[in-house]
Design an enzyme around this catalytic site. Structure first.
Site, PDB file in Angstrom:
ATOM      1  N   GLU A  74       4.868  -1.034  -3.075  1.00  0.00           N
ATOM      2  CA  GLU A  74       4.792  -2.472  -3.317  1.00  0.00           C
ATOM      3  C   GLU A  74       3.510  -2.912  -4.024  1.00  0.00           C
ATOM      4  O   GLU A  74       2.726  -3.700  -3.471  1.00  0.00           O
ATOM      5  CB  GLU A  74       4.984  -3.243  -2.000  1.00  0.00           C
ATOM      6  CG  GLU A  74       6.330  -3.010  -1.380  1.00  0.00           C
ATOM      7  CD  GLU A  74       6.679  -3.990  -0.258  1.00  0.00           C
ATOM      8  OE1 GLU A  74       5.825  -4.812   0.117  1.00  0.00           O
ATOM      9  OE2 GLU A  74       7.825  -3.945   0.223  1.00  0.00           O
TER      10      GLU A  74
ATOM     11  N   ASN B 261      12.275  -2.043  -2.257  1.00  0.00           N
ATOM     12  CA  ASN B 261      12.126  -2.583  -0.906  1.00  0.00           C
ATOM     13  C   ASN B 261      12.692  -3.996  -0.924  1.00  0.00           C
ATOM     14  O   ASN B 261      12.222  -4.839  -1.688  1.00  0.00           O
ATOM     15  CB  ASN B 261      10.652  -2.637  -0.494  1.00  0.00           C
ATOM     16  CG  ASN B 261      10.012  -1.245  -0.401  1.00  0.00           C
ATOM     17  OD1 ASN B 261      10.685  -0.230  -0.589  1.00  0.00           O
ATOM     18  ND2 ASN B 261       8.728  -1.209  -0.119  1.00  0.00           N
TER      19      ASN B 261
ATOM     20  N   HIS C 260      -0.056   3.439   0.365  1.00  0.00           N
ATOM     21  CA  HIS C 260       0.554   2.304   1.055  1.00  0.00           C
ATOM     22  C   HIS C 260      -0.591   1.426   1.570  1.00  0.00           C
ATOM     23  O   HIS C 260      -0.746   1.211   2.773  1.00  0.00           O
ATOM     24  CB  HIS C 260       1.487   2.785   2.169  1.00  0.00           C
ATOM     25  CG  HIS C 260       2.502   1.770   2.611  1.00  0.00           C
ATOM     26  ND1 HIS C 260       3.851   2.035   2.676  1.00  0.00           N
ATOM     27  CD2 HIS C 260       2.361   0.493   3.028  1.00  0.00           C
ATOM     28  CE1 HIS C 260       4.500   0.960   3.128  1.00  0.00           C
ATOM     29  NE2 HIS C 260       3.614   0.011   3.347  1.00  0.00           N
TER      30      HIS C 260
ATOM     31  N   TYR D  84      13.863  -7.406   1.353  1.00  0.00           N
ATOM     32  CA  TYR D  84      13.908  -8.155   2.612  1.00  0.00           C
ATOM     33  C   TYR D  84      14.710  -9.449   2.499  1.00  0.00           C
ATOM     34  O   TYR D  84      15.517  -9.741   3.363  1.00  0.00           O
ATOM     35  CB  TYR D  84      12.480  -8.408   3.139  1.00  0.00           C
ATOM     36  CG  TYR D  84      11.868  -7.111   3.629  1.00  0.00           C
ATOM     37  CD1 TYR D  84      12.184  -6.614   4.886  1.00  0.00           C
ATOM     38  CD2 TYR D  84      11.072  -6.336   2.797  1.00  0.00           C
ATOM     39  CE1 TYR D  84      11.691  -5.397   5.331  1.00  0.00           C
ATOM     40  CE2 TYR D  84      10.570  -5.103   3.230  1.00  0.00           C
ATOM     41  CZ  TYR D  84      10.894  -4.642   4.492  1.00  0.00           C
ATOM     42  OH  TYR D  84      10.425  -3.430   4.922  1.00  0.00           O
TER      43      TYR D  84
ATOM     44  N   GLU E  52      12.908   0.568   1.592  1.00  0.00           N
ATOM     45  CA  GLU E  52      12.648  -0.235   2.792  1.00  0.00           C
ATOM     46  C   GLU E  52      13.692  -1.330   2.882  1.00  0.00           C
ATOM     47  O   GLU E  52      13.987  -2.000   1.889  1.00  0.00           O
ATOM     48  CB  GLU E  52      11.277  -0.935   2.758  1.00  0.00           C
ATOM     49  CG  GLU E  52      10.093  -0.047   2.982  1.00  0.00           C
ATOM     50  CD  GLU E  52       8.777  -0.811   3.034  1.00  0.00           C
ATOM     51  OE1 GLU E  52       8.778  -2.009   3.399  1.00  0.00           O
ATOM     52  OE2 GLU E  52       7.756  -0.204   2.703  1.00  0.00           O
TER      53      GLU E  52
ATOM     54  N   ARG F  37      10.384   8.824   4.933  1.00  0.00           N
ATOM     55  CA  ARG F  37       9.320   8.345   4.053  1.00  0.00           C
ATOM     56  C   ARG F  37       8.133   7.935   4.917  1.00  0.00           C
ATOM     57  O   ARG F  37       8.253   7.041   5.758  1.00  0.00           O
ATOM     58  CB  ARG F  37       9.830   7.158   3.223  1.00  0.00           C
ATOM     59  CG  ARG F  37       8.754   6.468   2.418  1.00  0.00           C
ATOM     60  CD  ARG F  37       9.337   5.319   1.590  1.00  0.00           C
ATOM     61  NE  ARG F  37       8.295   4.630   0.873  1.00  0.00           N
ATOM     62  CZ  ARG F  37       7.919   3.359   1.077  1.00  0.00           C
ATOM     63  NH1 ARG F  37       8.528   2.622   1.991  1.00  0.00           N
ATOM     64  NH2 ARG F  37       6.959   2.823   0.371  1.00  0.00           N
TER      65      ARG F  37
END
Ligand code: FCB
Length: 474
Positions: A182, A312, A137, A314, A378, A93
């Site tokens: 995002e 994504n 992005h 985290y 991600e 990606r």
């Protein structure tokens, strides 16, 4: 003490066990983004992006770093594709820089920009890696920002035009696309808080940015499908919301629900359920301050339908009720410190693998059959990596990745269709407001010489992918 040989055989058994928990056809890969790696900011006719503008302002980025050269991927992409080939993953990606293709955002096309991605796609295919481009992005052409950026409805149409231009050139070889990266983080950091480009500080008045990104996604998806796209995805940053240890009152629970709505539902509900969630807790009307026009939500649900949801992840977010809503700009919640028990990354983000399974199973509970297959687009961590004697021993990253892939397997066991997992990131890169201070790569980059050094995590991921392949053949 176990011998070196027995430690190695334990490690390879652990790898095989993890690989065997993920099914045939599960896709492994890595992610990057144009502004974070390419450099060549003024080359081959590229227009200025909002990040070129933002990083030139004093005090916006740690140490005054910019993405002007970054990893110099624009000139070294062949070396980077060789690293991808060595890794053996299924997908890569990357993102396409809108101002490289359309320097003013609309109108004049820069053929040299298209040529670059054409060469990149060919190189990936020759290396046996499926290209998975993201169209946006965060590096919006500055010319569009000058006309309002994502606060302007016209940007949605400009985005569709750009998608069409790119698909016309690459669509014979690229079959899957990610429209947005995002949109929540872009709205909040870029337009509400101003810590990212374009540096606007509008707080809740930034919400039209959500709507215009979603409208842009839908219009771009229609353009991509008209050019034969087989799959259209959007990637968002999602977080499981947890109550702060001391937060157990009704007000705390209401604050957590409000945060969950803003972070996780504003972008996902319109795509999967056909409308925005109720934003009463924020005093925001259903038309997001006049941005939503008749027919928009239907268009977003219809043309913006997802063949896959990019997630994504985290870390979870800990919330408690705002002690003083005036101090939080009228928001009903406060972000709380994570419990002390968790290890932290170099970014000080808590390491919580089971947050990923919680997030994925929560999506299934919330959206049921409306949830398309999920790809983790991600996941990764920054660590204080250093090259010592020619190698980088990032053991903490290996543990992080193993833990999170285990969480993906747990979510699959619980019935969530997770189709793939992409590590953020292939390379150490320009980490937005943190500049080059946060290293997320499987490959170390020396930012003085641009030398690439694969870390121990690169070898681990390569071996995991190989173990998965070997299991498939058995
Ligand atoms: C995500 C961004 C990505 C990278 C990682 C660490 O929010 O999409 O570009 O910065 O965080």
């Amino acid at each position: 003490m176990p011998s070196e040989a027995s430690k190695a055989s334990d490690a390879s058994e652990a790898l095989a066990a993890l690989a065997s928990r993920l099914p045939d056809g599960f896709r492994f890969g890595t992610s990057t983004a144009s502004y974070q790696i390419e450099g060549a900011a003024e080359e081959d006719g590229k227009g200025r992006s909002v990040w070129d503008t933002f990083t030139a302002l004093p005090g916006t980025v740690k140490d005054g770093d910019t993405g002007a050269v970054a990893c110099d991927h624009y000139h070294r992409f062949e070396e980077d594709v060789a690293l991808l080939r060595g890794l053996g993953g299924d997908a890569y990606r990357f993102s396409i820089s809108w101002p490289r293709i359309l320097p003013e955002g609309t109108g004049r096309i820069e053929p040299r920009g298209l040529d670059f991605y054409d060469r990149l796609v060919d190189a990936l295919l020759a290396a046996g890696v499926t290209p998975l481009p993201t169209l946006f992005h965060w590096d919006l052409p500055q010319a569009l920002e000058d006309r309002g950026g994502w606060l302007a409805r016209e940007t949605a149409d400009a985005f569709a035009g750009y998608a069409d231009t790119v698909a016309a050139r690459l669509g014979d070889r690229v079959h899957e696309w990610i429209t947005l990266n995002e949109p929540f983080i872009h709205m909040v950091f870029g337009y509400a808080l101003g810590t990212h480009a374009p540096g606007r500080t509008l707080m809740l008045d930034a919400l039209p940015v959500a709507h215009h990104q979603l409208l842009g996604h839908a219009r771009a998806a229609a353009a991509l499908r008209a050019r034969g796209a087989r799959a259209v995805l959007a990637s968002n940053n999602l977080t499981p919301v947890r109550l702060h240890e001391d937060g157990r009152t009704d007000a705390d629970r209401a604050a957590a629900a409000a945060y969950d709505t803003l972070h996780n539902r504003v972008f996902t509900d319109p795509l999967l359920l056909g409308g925005y969630p109720d934003l009463d807790a924020f005093g925001v009307p259903g038309d997001l301050g006049g941005a939503v026009r008749p027919g928009d939500t239907e268009e977003i649900a219809r043309d913006g339908r997802l063949d896959g949801l990019g997630v994504n992840y985290y870390n979870p977010t800990w919330i408690r009720a705002a002690a003083d809503p005036a101090a939080t700009g009228g928001l009903p919640f406060d972000l709380a410190e994570p419990p002390a028990e968790y290890a932290r990354t170099a970014f000080d983000w808590p390491v919580v693998p089971d947050g990923l399974s919680e997030l994925l199973t929560g999506l299934k509970e919330r959206y049921g059959d409306a949830l398309p297959p999920v790809t983790v687009t991600e996941n990764g961590c920054s660590q204080p990596d250093r090259v010592v004697g020619g190698s980088v021993d990032d053991e903490a990253r290996v543990r992080y990745l193993a833990g999170h892939l285990g969480a993906v397997a747990d979510a699959r066991d619980a019935g969530v269709d997770v189709a793939g997992y992409l590590v953020w990131s292939l390379l150490d890169n320009f980490e937005w407001a943190e500049g080059y201070s946060q290293r997320f790569g499987l490959v170390h980059v020396d930012f003085a010489t641009r030398t690439r050094t694969p870390k121990r995590s690169y070898a681990w991921y390569r071996d995991l992918i190989a173990a998965h392949r070997a299991g498939r053949k058995a």
